[in-house]
Design a protein around this motif. Structure first.
Motif, PDB file in Angstrom:
ATOM      1  N   ALA A  23     -24.801   5.760  42.524  1.00 48.34           N
ATOM      2  CA  ALA A  23     -23.627   6.240  43.532  1.00 48.34           C
ATOM      3  C   ALA A  23     -24.182   6.023  44.850  1.00 48.34           C
ATOM      4  N   ASP A  24     -23.013   5.957  45.632  1.00 50.32           N
ATOM      5  CA  ASP A  24     -23.435   5.775  47.243  1.00 50.32           C
ATOM      6  C   ASP A  24     -24.125   4.733  47.709  1.00 50.32           C
ATOM      7  N   GLY A  25     -24.447   3.618  46.954  1.00 46.24           N
ATOM      8  CA  GLY A  25     -25.500   2.641  47.408  1.00 46.24           C
ATOM      9  C   GLY A  25     -26.736   2.931  46.982  1.00 46.24           C
ATOM     10  N   VAL A  26     -26.966   3.917  46.170  1.00 46.41           N
ATOM     11  CA  VAL A  26     -28.595   4.178  46.076  1.00 46.41           C
ATOM     12  C   VAL A  26     -28.976   3.445  44.447  1.00 46.41           C
ATOM     13  N   ALA A  27     -29.855   2.812  44.570  1.00 49.52           N
ATOM     14  CA  ALA A  27     -30.506   1.988  43.557  1.00 49.52           C
ATOM     15  C   ALA A  27     -31.105   3.119  42.506  1.00 49.52           C
ATOM     16  N   VAL A  28     -30.803   3.165  41.244  1.00 55.05           N
ATOM     17  CA  VAL A  28     -31.493   3.905  40.170  1.00 55.05           C
ATOM     18  C   VAL A  28     -32.371   3.192  39.481  1.00 55.05           C
ATOM     19  N   ILE A  29     -33.704   3.660  39.024  1.00 56.37           N
ATOM     20  CA  ILE A  29     -34.304   2.871  38.124  1.00 56.37           C
ATOM     21  C   ILE A  29     -34.904   3.784  37.193  1.00 56.37           C
ATOM     22  N   LYS A  30     -34.468   3.433  35.993  1.00 52.85           N
ATOM     23  CA  LYS A  30     -34.552   4.225  34.719  1.00 52.85           C
ATOM     24  C   LYS A  30     -35.836   3.619  33.874  1.00 52.85           C
ATOM     25  N   VAL A  31     -36.859   4.235  33.601  1.00 57.01           N
ATOM     26  CA  VAL A  31     -37.889   3.771  32.841  1.00 57.01           C
ATOM     27  C   VAL A  31     -37.387   4.054  31.338  1.00 57.01           C
ATOM     28  N   ARG A  32     -37.592   3.116  30.607  1.00 56.22           N
ATOM     29  CA  ARG A  32     -37.534   3.131  29.157  1.00 56.22           C
ATOM     30  C   ARG A  32     -38.743   2.996  28.264  1.00 56.22           C
TER      31      ARG A  32
ATOM     32  N   GLY B  32     -27.363  -0.469  40.750  1.00 55.81           N
ATOM     33  CA  GLY B  32     -27.264  -0.437  42.266  1.00 55.81           C
ATOM     34  C   GLY B  32     -27.870  -1.712  42.909  1.00 55.81           C
ATOM     35  N   PRO B  33     -27.215  -2.270  43.804  1.00 56.71           N
ATOM     36  CA  PRO B  33     -27.642  -3.266  44.688  1.00 56.71           C
ATOM     37  C   PRO B  33     -29.170  -3.025  45.257  1.00 56.71           C
ATOM     38  N   VAL B  34     -29.960  -4.107  44.948  1.00 53.22           N
ATOM     39  CA  VAL B  34     -31.380  -3.823  45.309  1.00 53.22           C
ATOM     40  C   VAL B  34     -31.931  -5.480  45.698  1.00 53.22           C
ATOM     41  N   ARG B  35     -32.820  -5.443  46.450  1.00 49.22           N
ATOM     42  CA  ARG B  35     -33.703  -6.652  46.707  1.00 49.22           C
ATOM     43  C   ARG B  35     -34.996  -6.436  46.084  1.00 49.22           C
TER      44      ARG B  35
END
Length: 73
Positions: free
Chosen positions: A7-16, A25-28
């Motif tokens: 949300a709000d351009g923040v990348a979220v990384i979920k460990v599985r 989220g957008p990310v480089r």
């Protein structure tokens, strides 16, 4: 915002457990050689088992390779 959503351009990384990192989220992404991928909203998955033939992206090789990781912070 629910877990795993961006949300709000923040990348979220979920460990599985026993699998890849799920990124929303957008990310480089930049590898050790300086190769860069500008990725849109996603989701997409990044390898963490080291077995993928498509690094840095997951190709599900962790399933055949028996990768196990359930570490907690």
């Amino acid at each position: 915002m629910s877990t795993g959503e961006s949300a709000d351009g923040v990348a979220v990384i979920k460990v599985r457990d026993d699998g890849p990192y799920k990124v929303s989220g957008p990310v480089r992404v930049v590898d050790v050689d300086g190769n860069a991928w500008d990725l849109p909203e996603g989701p997409f998955v990044l390898c963490r088992c080291g077995l993928s033939r498509e690094k840095p992206f997951c190709d599900r090789s962790h399933r055949e390779g028996g990768f196990v990781s359930r570490e907690r912070a």
